[in-house]
Enzyme design. Sequence first.
Site: not given
Ligand SMILES: [Zn+2]
Length: 288
Positions: A80-81, A179, A209, A211, A230
């Site tokens: 990831d990233h 977050g 993002g 969540s 994700n």
């Molecule tokens: Zn991400």
Amino acid sequence: MLMNMKDLLEVANKNGFAVPAFNIGSDQLLKAVMQESIAKNAPVILELSPDELKFVEESLIESMIYEAKKASIPVVIHLDHGDNIDIVKRAIQAGFTSVMIDASKMPYDANVEITKQVVALAHPKNVSVEAELGTIGVTGNSIEGGTKDVIYTDPEQAVDFVEKTGVDTLAVAIGTAHGIYPKDMKPELRLDILQKIKDKVEIPLVLHGGSSNKDEEIAEAVKIGISKINISSDIKVAFYEKCREVLNANPGYREPLEIYPESIKACRCVVGNKIDLFNATDKASLYR
Ligand SMILES: [Zn+2]
């Protein structure tokens, strides 16, 4: 069964569901995610950010590969990233089947250039590549970073980017942030922009993002055609809140086997809800 992202998401893209990608920051989270995904007969993506990879090291990747090969559900192991070529190389060396190169904060041409380099590195090894166009926001409480002002993905530019780079999947910016959103922050997904991108771009699209967005919005994004979502903060909050509760209630506890089972259960509950929300329950059967 272990596979790469291209093969995994092709089926999701065709059949109108999204595969959850959970950030696996520890072996307990791996256990929770695998147990629940198998129970739900759902495909799953195990992902790690560069910092998580440096923390858990290659031995946990070996465990992931072992779990993936043993399971009857499809599993992708994804970086990831990734933010530079060295971490991408380390991931490929460790056995990841998919990598993300995120140069979305760089100027457009530089993003194209580095993404092309990663594609040239990964594809001969049957490793698929995710890139990002536009920027994901920040909530101020995530290790994943992002930018203060979200720059929405430009649909025309997305077409050009996919053509020039040969990337397999594309993370789009439609108003999410990494977050957990603070109380005064109300995320609004720009589903109209997502629809425009979907109309023009054929490769599977990814939502970061994810969540703490409203469930209805996420379900709608899946309907429009997001193929991977994700999830990091949501499963970690569930796991560690329960952990805190168990430790506070039992000051004498010191054995992992006493402390963690309730946390794993709490984490599995969130994992299961996401799988249902993304319409991924029972979809492992489509791969057999
Ligand atoms: Zn991400």
